[in-house]
Write an enzyme that holds these catalytic residues in place. Structure first.
Site, short mmCIF file in Angstrom:
data_model
loop_
_atom_site.label_atom_id
_atom_site.label_comp_id
_atom_site.label_asym_id
_atom_site.label_seq_id
_atom_site.Cartn_x
_atom_site.Cartn_y
_atom_site.Cartn_z
N HIS A 117 29.65 31.19 62.15
CA HIS A 117 29.41 31.98 60.94
C HIS A 117 30.18 33.29 60.91
CE1 HIS A 117 26.14 29.79 58.87
NE2 HIS A 117 25.78 29.40 60.07
N LYS A 154 23.20 43.01 49.83
CA LYS A 154 23.53 42.21 51.02
C LYS A 154 23.24 43.06 52.25
CE LYS A 154 27.69 41.66 49.42
NZ LYS A 154 27.99 40.25 49.58
N ARG A 155 23.40 42.48 53.41
CA ARG A 155 23.23 43.24 54.65
C ARG A 155 24.19 44.44 54.66
NH1 ARG A 155 25.39 41.86 59.52
NH2 ARG A 155 26.27 40.00 58.55
N LYS A 162 31.48 44.90 54.94
CA LYS A 162 31.09 44.52 53.58
C LYS A 162 31.42 45.63 52.58
CE LYS A 162 27.43 41.42 55.22
NZ LYS A 162 27.84 40.11 54.69
N THR A 219 26.97 33.90 50.31
CA THR A 219 26.24 33.01 49.40
C THR A 219 25.65 33.81 48.24
OG1 THR A 219 24.29 33.19 50.85
CG2 THR A 219 25.66 31.22 51.08
N LYS A 272 24.98 32.86 44.14
CA LYS A 272 23.73 33.10 43.41
C LYS A 272 23.99 33.93 42.15
CE LYS A 272 21.56 32.89 47.88
NZ LYS A 272 21.34 33.70 49.09
#
Length: 798
Positions: free
Chosen positions: A346, A534-535, A540, A642, A646
């Site tokens: 991952h 998100k995290r 990110k 993901t 969504k």
């Protein structure tokens, strides 16, 4: 009991009295929730039992999915929806003066996961059951999960996540199936009938007790199982300090991801991982032997899938059981193991590829370490035969090296399949991060692009959009998500585009109410809802987002005539408790929000909102309301994502880099229906390999960057002193590892294009419709069918 409204009401009232020992007039909403949950669990129990009996009878191959996380969200309404009785129950409760939505609010989000890894596992379980595939999950029943996030003075504060305070109505404790897990001690060897026998003695034994939860398929009779393990003291422990032993034991299943900055935390994490795989394998093999007898053909009937590196100890544990308990030779055990276990990677982040110090691993798991050492020895000898004397190559491939056990190396060597989770991610693994292994085992590597449980994220989360889809294209998409493509026929239908806009506006109004209730901030539903949830991680690049907000704020302050399409910037993210830098970013977002939201010069042009304690149930409100989906990770760093899927299926447009699954979203919707910016993965990897990027050059040559970055440390934000120096230093002194400043100009320009596109309402709605129509490919049903066919070799059992 759910056949019609009247029958439901009658059964509900009887059950409530039996369960709670009180009349309906004296009952509380909590009693109503518990009663309904028990009714649902009882209702599915016949199908649950029948599913397991069917699997036993047909002797089809089954898959067992091992994951350290399962981010399930709330199950009440999802189970009702899957059973097809949601309307009956809602109407029946309403007749009794009870709102189903109020009962749903009483259910806590299950504290079993953190981010995308755990939500993917939950989506996969949903799709396995909904496609009638024989697949079950194994995980840990965390007492407190990760943590409940509170924002106090802009800082993240972690509180225990008390999700089990009122019990878990969906689980059944199976104490009779408990197993023992040994830690510490030493290994003795002896000869017995001509073979070497190993005995693990003087151990500290922990009991693993299973709690089973039903996984209900959508409009099918299939009910699979999620088995969660709880750590408890052994029945007759031999310990001087019994209280200390009890605390150590229960700590194993107390928290998800304990802080591992010190050896004590590392030991606990490793304990958790062995606890999960040992308990799961003992359970799986006990069930297998009951059905098939000898384990010789295990791989023909069972596939054990490890979700990331956390359950990799399944490889040496299976070897241990086969050799020490079942009497197989090393060669036989290795043949069975390497044909039974498959592995999903991952991440491309080297720091996220787990490795355990030998000084922790060896004393905690002495027999397992011996087996890993032997796997490494044999593997390295094979490499020596291929390239004698090439120590550098062998050291790079070794499972044990430089004082560490490398879990990703063990996973690749000990499994028959290694898959990435988006096409770009898999190519990076093959060509860069795991190239030496790919050259050795090209047949093992394959791609399975992630997917989402489209029924939860559209049918459940966005009922009005779901109704519009059913009115226009029928309800076939609920079973076969690719049928969403039929929605493209309506891209020039002004009536449908108008309805689409109205649904989004209503969802935004609902979200505005949530924001006001929890944050006390009034936001304009006509503004662009620009969302990054998100995290919290440096790659990110929440920082890029907030620097752009600071730039817009500066424009507003400097130029009273500056006009922009109004924006509401929405953030949601948890930072790991020990992740100092990520916590600074959270403080920065909240500091910027405080300044922007209270400046009368800004007015309704812009608002910044940080929603605390981001979780599945909150996400179900956010995704339907979003206009823009921020997927702005440094290209090459996000394995898949993901959240992007969504948002897409709910009609939000992606603003992102060509990273992870964004690449495949871009291919499907085309240039005109997505906002792409920034460096490509190839360009990023070239900089990492050859250098050539100097962040200070961008700082000196772009006044917008210089102004915003200086504001981190020049007193622009009063009362925070040197709070943001680490962020300032990361961008300039440490040369901006994730290319925030490099991509800044491109990001600002693309954000300007977003505003221009939004101003053309008809064009915007066409873009949204196109994204919804193409989102069907990203259903986890498609992903799971690919796993079933290409990796696991399992088939539907109806």
């Amino acid at each position: 009991m759910f056949s019609n409204k009247e029958r439901f009401k009658e059964d509900f009232l009887k059950r409530l009295e039996m369960l709670c020992g009180k009349s309906f007039s004296e009952s509380t909403p909590r009693d109503h929730y518990q009663t309904l949950g028990n009714m649902i669990r009882e209702f599915v129990s016949n199908d649950w039992i029948a599913t397991n009996e069917r699997y036993m009878a047909v002797r089809e191959k089954q898959v067992y999915y091992l994951s350290i996380e399962y981010l399930l969200g709330k199950l009440l309404r999802q189970n009702l929806l899957n059973l097809g009785v949601e309307e009956t129950v809602a109407e029946g409760l309403s007749d009794l003066g009870i709102e189903l939505a109020d009962l749903e609010e009483l259910e806590p989000d299950a504290g079993l996961g953190n981010g995308g890894l755990g939500r993917l596992a939950a989506c996969f379980l949903d799709s396995l059951a909904s496609t009638d595939l024989p697949g079950h999950g194994h995980g840990i029943r965390y007492k407190h999960g990760l943590f409940e996030q509170k924002i106090v003075d802009g800082y993240q504060v972690e509180l225990p996540e008390q999700w089990l305070r009122s019990g878990n109505v969906w689980e059944i404790r199976k104490a009779d199936l408990a197993v023992s897990i040994p830690f510490w001690g030493k290994v003795e060897t002896r000869q017995e009938n001509g073979r070497l026998v190993f005995q693990h003695i003087n151990t500290e034994v922990v009991t693993a007790v299973p709690y089973d939860m039903p996984v209900v398929g959508f409009q099918t009779k299939t009910v699979n199982t999620l088995r969660l393990w709880s750590s408890e003291p052994a029945q007759f422990p031999v310990h001087k300090d019994i209280l200390q032993y009890k605390r150590r034991t229960e700590a194993i299943s107390e928290f998800l991801y304990p802080d591992d900055t010190h050896d004590e935390g590392k030991t606990l994490r490793l304990k958790q991982q062995y606890f999960l795989v040992s308990a799961s394998l003992q359970s799986i093999l006990r069930s297998y032997k009951k059905q098939h007898g000898s384990l010789e053909e295990l791989n023909h009937h069972v596939c054990i899938h490890i979700n990331d590196t956390h359950p990799v100890l399944a490889i040496p544990e299976l070897m241990r059981i086969l050799m020490d308990e079942e009497g197989f030779s090393w060669e036989q055990a290795w043949e069975i193991t390497t044909n039974t276990i498959s592995y999903t990677n991952h991440t491309t982040l080297s720091e996220a590829l787990e490795k355990w110090p030998i000084h922790i691993f060896q004393p905690l798991l002495p027999r397992i370490y011996m087996i890993v050492e032997e796997i490494n020895e044999r593997f390295c000898k094979e490499r020596w035969k291929e390239t004698p004397g090439d120590w550098e190559r062998i050291a790079g491939l070794a499972i044990i090296a430089d004082g560490y056990v490398k879990m990703a190396h063990l996973a690749i060597v000990g499994s028959f399949s290694v898959n990435g989770v988006a096409r770009l991610h898999t190519e990076i693994l093959k060509e860069r991060e795991m190239r030496p292994f790919f050259q050795l085992f090209p047949e093992k590597f394959n791609n399975k692009t992630n997917g989402i449980a489209h029924r939860r994220w559209l049918l459940k989360a966005n009922p009005k959009l779901s109704s519009l889809l059913c009115e226009t294209i029928g309800d076939g998409w609920t079973h076969s998500a690719h049928e969403l493509m039929q929605f493209l026929k309506y891209q020039d239908d002004y009536s449908i585009l108008g309805k689409l806009a109205a649904i989004k506006q209503e969802n935004k109004q609902n979200m505005a109410e949530v924001i006001y209730k929890h944050n006390g901030i009034s936001v304009n539903p006509d503004a662009i809802f620009d969302v990054q949830v998100k995290r919290l991680h440096a790659y990110k690049r929440q920082l890029l987002n907030v620097l752009h907000i600071m730039h817009l704020y500066n424009r507003i302050l400097e130029d009273s005539s500056f006009s922009m399409v109004p924006r509401v910037f929405i953030f949601g993210a948890k930072a790991s408790p020990g992740y100092y830098y990520a916590k600074k970013i959270i403080k920065l977002i909240n500091t910027v929000a405080e300044k922007v939201n209270h400046d009368p010069k800004v007015g309704d042009k812009m608002k910044v909102v940080f929603l605390e304690n981001y979780r599945v149930s909150l996400a179900e409100k956010i995704f339907p309301a979003a206009d823009i989906s921020e997927q702005i990770s440094t290209a090459s760093k996000e394995a898949s994502g993901t959240g992007n899927m969504k948002f897409m299926i709910n009609g939000a447009l992606t603003l992102g880099t060509l990273d992870g699954a964004n690449v495949e979203i871009h291919e499907r919707v085309g240039d005109d229906n997505i906002f792409i910016f920034g460096l490509t993965a190839e360009e990023v990897l070239h900089y990492y390999r050859h250098g050539g990027y100097e962040s200070v050059e961008y700082y000196h040559h772009d006044n917008r960057i210089q102004q915003a970055v200086n504001q981190l440390v020049n007193g622009f934000f009063p009362g925070v002193h040197n709070e943001f120096e680490p962020i300032f230093d990361s961008l300039l002194e440490e040369n901006d590892q994730y290319f925030v400043l490099k991509d800044f100009a491109s990001y600002v320009d693309t954000q300007r294009r977003v505003g221009e596109a939004y101003a053309d309402s008809l064009k915007w709605q066409k873009m949204c419709l196109t994204n919804i129509a193409h989102a069907g490919y990203f259903s986890s049903d498609r992903t799971i069918k690919e796993y079933a066919k290409d990796i696991w070799g399992i088939h539907p059992v109806k």
